[in-house]
Design a protein around this motif. Structure first.
Motif, PDB file in Angstrom:
ATOM      1  N   HIS A  30      17.771  21.003 -32.922  1.00 60.14           N
ATOM      2  CA  HIS A  30      19.025  21.664 -32.567  1.00 60.14           C
ATOM      3  C   HIS A  30      20.174  20.732 -32.952  1.00 60.14           C
ATOM      4  O   HIS A  30      20.232  19.583 -32.497  1.00 60.14           O
ATOM      5  N   LEU A  31      21.063  21.217 -33.799  1.00 59.33           N
ATOM      6  CA  LEU A  31      22.205  20.438 -34.264  1.00 59.33           C
ATOM      7  C   LEU A  31      23.489  21.003 -33.669  1.00 59.33           C
ATOM      8  O   LEU A  31      23.660  22.225 -33.588  1.00 59.33           O
ATOM      9  N   VAL A  32      24.345  20.101 -33.275  1.00 57.93           N
ATOM     10  CA  VAL A  32      25.671  20.467 -32.766  1.00 57.93           C
ATOM     11  C   VAL A  32      26.694  19.846 -33.713  1.00 57.93           C
ATOM     12  O   VAL A  32      26.896  18.629 -33.718  1.00 57.93           O
ATOM     13  N   LEU A  33      27.299  20.684 -34.551  1.00 55.89           N
ATOM     14  CA  LEU A  33      28.272  20.234 -35.539  1.00 55.89           C
ATOM     15  C   LEU A  33      29.629  20.835 -35.183  1.00 55.89           C
ATOM     16  O   LEU A  33      29.986  21.924 -35.640  1.00 55.89           O
ATOM     17  N   PRO A  34      30.411  20.158 -34.342  1.00 60.54           N
ATOM     18  CA  PRO A  34      31.694  20.729 -33.914  1.00 60.54           C
ATOM     19  C   PRO A  34      32.718  20.713 -35.043  1.00 60.54           C
ATOM     20  O   PRO A  34      32.731  19.806 -35.884  1.00 60.54           O
ATOM     21  N   GLU A  35      33.559  21.718 -35.046  1.00 62.29           N
ATOM     22  CA  GLU A  35      34.637  21.799 -36.032  1.00 62.29           C
ATOM     23  C   GLU A  35      35.876  21.101 -35.487  1.00 62.29           C
ATOM     24  O   GLU A  35      36.204  21.224 -34.302  1.00 62.29           O
ATOM     25  N   ARG A  36      36.562  20.408 -36.356  1.00 66.21           N
ATOM     26  CA  ARG A  36      37.757  19.685 -35.942  1.00 66.21           C
ATOM     27  C   ARG A  36      38.927  20.662 -35.814  1.00 66.21           C
ATOM     28  O   ARG A  36      39.280  21.361 -36.769  1.00 66.21           O
ATOM     29  N   PRO A  37      39.578  20.715 -34.639  1.00 70.84           N
ATOM     30  CA  PRO A  37      40.708  21.653 -34.486  1.00 70.84           C
ATOM     31  C   PRO A  37      41.896  21.228 -35.351  1.00 70.84           C
ATOM     32  O   PRO A  37      42.050  20.057 -35.715  1.00 70.84           O
ATOM     33  N   LEU A  38      42.723  22.205 -35.654  1.00 69.50           N
ATOM     34  CA  LEU A  38      43.918  21.914 -36.437  1.00 69.50           C
ATOM     35  C   LEU A  38      44.910  21.092 -35.614  1.00 69.50           C
ATOM     36  O   LEU A  38      45.029  21.252 -34.393  1.00 69.50           O
ATOM     37  N   PHE A  39      45.626  20.226 -36.315  1.00 72.62           N
ATOM     38  CA  PHE A  39      46.665  19.392 -35.718  1.00 72.62           C
ATOM     39  C   PHE A  39      46.108  18.538 -34.571  1.00 72.62           C
ATOM     40  O   PHE A  39      46.744  18.359 -33.537  1.00 72.62           O
ATOM     41  N   SER A  40      44.903  18.052 -34.773  1.00 70.00           N
ATOM     42  CA  SER A  40      44.278  17.211 -33.753  1.00 70.00           C
ATOM     43  C   SER A  40      43.865  15.892 -34.387  1.00 70.00           C
ATOM     44  O   SER A  40      43.280  15.873 -35.481  1.00 70.00           O
ATOM     45  N   ARG A  41      44.166  14.806 -33.708  1.00 65.25           N
ATOM     46  CA  ARG A  41      43.791  13.486 -34.201  1.00 65.25           C
ATOM     47  C   ARG A  41      42.382  13.076 -33.759  1.00 65.25           C
ATOM     48  O   ARG A  41      41.737  12.272 -34.409  1.00 65.25           O
ATOM     49  N   ASP A  42      41.953  13.594 -32.644  1.00 63.48           N
ATOM     50  CA  ASP A  42      40.627  13.249 -32.137  1.00 63.48           C
ATOM     51  C   ASP A  42      39.566  14.060 -32.868  1.00 63.48           C
ATOM     52  O   ASP A  42      39.731  15.263 -33.106  1.00 63.48           O
ATOM     53  N   LYS A  43      38.482  13.381 -33.183  1.00 66.26           N
ATOM     54  CA  LYS A  43      37.366  14.009 -33.887  1.00 66.26           C
ATOM     55  C   LYS A  43      36.120  13.921 -33.013  1.00 66.26           C
ATOM     56  O   LYS A  43      35.732  12.835 -32.581  1.00 66.26           O
ATOM     57  N   ILE A  44      35.513  15.069 -32.766  1.00 65.87           N
ATOM     58  CA  ILE A  44      34.301  15.109 -31.950  1.00 65.87           C
ATOM     59  C   ILE A  44      33.102  14.804 -32.839  1.00 65.87           C
ATOM     60  O   ILE A  44      32.911  15.430 -33.881  1.00 65.87           O
ATOM     61  N   GLU A  45      32.302  13.839 -32.407  1.00 65.16           N
ATOM     62  CA  GLU A  45      31.148  13.441 -33.209  1.00 65.16           C
ATOM     63  C   GLU A  45      30.007  14.440 -33.040  1.00 65.16           C
ATOM     64  O   GLU A  45      29.791  14.981 -31.951  1.00 65.16           O
ATOM     65  N   PRO A  46      29.251  14.701 -34.100  1.00 73.15           N
ATOM     66  CA  PRO A  46      28.096  15.614 -33.984  1.00 73.15           C
ATOM     67  C   PRO A  46      26.960  14.971 -33.214  1.00 73.15           C
ATOM     68  O   PRO A  46      26.875  13.744 -33.071  1.00 73.15           O
ATOM     69  N   SER A  47      26.073  15.796 -32.732  1.00 75.34           N
ATOM     70  CA  SER A  47      24.902  15.327 -31.981  1.00 75.34           C
ATOM     71  C   SER A  47      23.716  16.214 -32.329  1.00 75.34           C
ATOM     72  O   SER A  47      23.862  17.286 -32.930  1.00 75.34           O
ATOM     73  N   ALA A  48      22.538  15.748 -31.931  1.00 81.72           N
ATOM     74  CA  ALA A  48      21.304  16.472 -32.235  1.00 81.72           C
ATOM     75  C   ALA A  48      20.300  16.247 -31.118  1.00 81.72           C
ATOM     76  O   ALA A  48      20.284  15.187 -30.477  1.00 81.72           O
ATOM     77  N   SER A  49      19.470  17.244 -30.891  1.00 79.62           N
ATOM     78  CA  SER A  49      18.383  17.157 -29.914  1.00 79.62           C
ATOM     79  C   SER A  49      17.118  17.704 -30.562  1.00 79.62           C
ATOM     80  O   SER A  49      17.152  18.716 -31.268  1.00 79.62           O
ATOM     81  N   ILE A  50      16.003  17.013 -30.305  1.00 81.83           N
ATOM     82  CA  ILE A  50      14.732  17.338 -30.950  1.00 81.83           C
ATOM     83  C   ILE A  50      13.661  17.465 -29.874  1.00 81.83           C
ATOM     84  O   ILE A  50      13.569  16.623 -28.970  1.00 81.83           O
ATOM     85  N   VAL A  51      12.858  18.502 -29.977  1.00 80.11           N
ATOM     86  CA  VAL A  51      11.710  18.713 -29.090  1.00 80.11           C
ATOM     87  C   VAL A  51      10.446  18.629 -29.946  1.00 80.11           C
ATOM     88  O   VAL A  51      10.327  19.337 -30.948  1.00 80.11           O
ATOM     89  N   LEU A  52       9.525  17.765 -29.549  1.00 80.52           N
ATOM     90  CA  LEU A  52       8.315  17.517 -30.331  1.00 80.52           C
ATOM     91  C   LEU A  52       7.084  17.892 -29.523  1.00 80.52           C
ATOM     92  O   LEU A  52       7.051  17.726 -28.289  1.00 80.52           O
ATOM     93  N   ARG A  53       6.092  18.397 -30.216  1.00 79.54           N
ATOM     94  CA  ARG A  53       4.753  18.546 -29.660  1.00 79.54           C
ATOM     95  C   ARG A  53       3.847  17.594 -30.422  1.00 79.54           C
ATOM     96  O   ARG A  53       3.583  17.788 -31.614  1.00 79.54           O
ATOM     97  N   VAL A  54       3.411  16.551 -29.727  1.00 78.55           N
ATOM     98  CA  VAL A  54       2.710  15.453 -30.388  1.00 78.55           C
ATOM     99  C   VAL A  54       1.251  15.454 -29.967  1.00 78.55           C
ATOM    100  O   VAL A  54       0.859  16.023 -28.932  1.00 78.55           O
TER     101      VAL A  54
END
Length: 422
Positions: A30-54
């Motif tokens: 599962h990937l979380v790729l946030p879009e940067r809002p217009l006229f915003s200096r702060d940038k939200i970093e992307p994140s990821a979560s993985i579920v494994l069956r080992v």
């Protein structure tokens, strides 16, 4: 929709790549790729979560490899922002986005991995001397996870350098203001004489200031956390077994010289340091489960008949593969070959019965069974008859509509003739 399809495709490809790793049976990304809002200096970093069956347990290196694999495939994603969970709900990697190993919970994993590695080394070297399964090792390591920063300033008085020099000189002289006393000056009407101007006091002062730069060296030492403070190891060694004159198994303890040699090997294997306070204890005791019987090693051609567990499993695999291949040949390949080699007999259609002529008497003939026609030609004829009936019904319906509405029919025909004059 294109962005969603692109995200799903990226997640699917990453999951497929992760499943190629050993011990990983299935993966969900599962990937979380946030879009940067217009006229915003702060940038939200992307994140990821993985579920494994080992299958079994993943090593720490494999978990780090998965995190770096995902971070390298997604633009702007850091390995610290990837969290990994297995199917049992155990947290394999925390996505807390911190670089501090102690805060990320890696201190316990590092200590456990260090203890496990030393324990395996000790068991390997001791088992090679006393035999497999004849030694038990327990090891404990104390770690210091404090981070220490020290700064040292050192001044060298011998290594001085001239920085500045200043010299100042002063000279002072004072003259006497009274004339010398004599007889001529005391007579009446005598003219007083002026002083001769000879200095009475004179002083001279010289001052010099010199500044030197003393050499100075600054040293900063940063000691990271995770230092080994102390190692304690306990090694339990079983004795040796032999047979007496009656053929019974007899336990024999190991000698002190043999235990000392084993202790020297253990100290060398773990990097024993007496100043650090390391402690190693080697004890020879009889195990509760003694070997059932001592079997003499066969000699000569009988030695070739000794099979190990791996050899037996390999033979079973070969037998199963051979049986499967035989079943495939008998029930799949053989019928196909027979159908290809054997020519197909042509099926002739049954002759149509001849009708008797009018006015002629026909003799009764014995009843004969007419074979059912199931060939492809008969099926095609049936389909043609059905289609003909459908067309006939359609034509009949069109005729009925034309009879009911003659004017509309004439208008439609005229329109067709105007559209297609040819």
């Amino acid at each position: 929709m294109q962005n969603i399809n692109h995200l799903r495709a990226l997640e699917g490809e990453l999951a497929r790549t992760i499943k190629g790793i050993d011990r990983v049976q299935a993966a969900r990304v599962h990937l979380v790729l946030p879009e940067r809002p217009l006229f915003s200096r702060d940038k939200i970093e992307p994140s990821a979560s993985i579920v494994l069956r080992v299958r079994g347990a993943l090593e720490a290196q494999q978990v780090r490899a998965i995190r770096h694999l995902i971070a390298s495939a997604v633009n702007g994603l850091k390995p610290q922002r990837v969290s990994i969970v297995d199917e049992a709900g155990r947290l394999l990697a925390d996505g807390s986005a911190t670089d501090d190993p102690a805060a990320a919970g890696a201190s316990d994993e590092r200590q456990a991995a260090f203890e496990r590695r030393l324990k395996e080394q000790i068991e390997s070297i001791v088992s090679s001397v006393v035999g497999p399964g004849r030694a038990r090792v327990q090891l404990s390591a104390d770690f210091d996870f404090n981070r220490i920063t020290e700064t040292f300033d050192r001044f060298d008085p011998e290594g001085r350098v001239l920085r500045s020099s200043q010299t100042r000189e002063e000279t002072t002289a004072t003259a006497s203001s009274e004339a010398p006393a004599s007889v001529s000056t005391e007579l009446p009407g005598a003219t007083p004489t002026a002083p001769n101007g000879t200095p009475r006091d004179q002083s001279r002062k010289s001052e010099e200031t010199v500044n030197y730069e003393i050499s100075r060296s600054t040293k900063t030492e940063v000691t990271e956390g995770g230092r080994v403070k102390r190692i304690s190891a306990a090694v339990l060694v079983d004795g040796s077994y032999g047979k007496n004159d009656k053929g019974d198994v007899v336990y024999q303890p190991r000698s002190k010289e043999e235990l000392d040699r084993i202790g020297a090997l253990v100290r060398t294997a773990i990097g024993f340091d007496q100043k650090r306070g390391d402690q190693i204890e080697i004890v020879n005791l009889r195990f509760a489960e003694a070997p059932a019987a001592l079997i003499a090693e066969p000699a000569g051609w009988l030695s070739f008949l000794q099979f190990t567990k791996d050899d037996i499993m390999r033979a079973i695999e070969l037998v199963v593969m051979g049986l499967l291949g035989l079943v495939v040949v008998l029930f799949v390949v053989r019928p196909l070959v027979r159908r290809i080699v054997t020519p197909e007999e042509p099926r002739l259609p049954a002759p149509a019965p001849q009708l008797p002529a009018a006015g002629t008497a026909t003799a009764p003939q014995p009843e004969t069974s007419v074979p059912t026609v199931t060939s492809q030609t008969a099926k095609m004829i049936d389909m043609a008859q059905v289609q003909g009936q459908v067309h006939a019904q359609s034509i009949q319906k069109v005729g009925e509509l034309a009879e009911r509405n003659p004017h509309e029919t004439v208008a439609i025909v005229r329109q067709w003739l105007q559209d297609n004059p040819a």
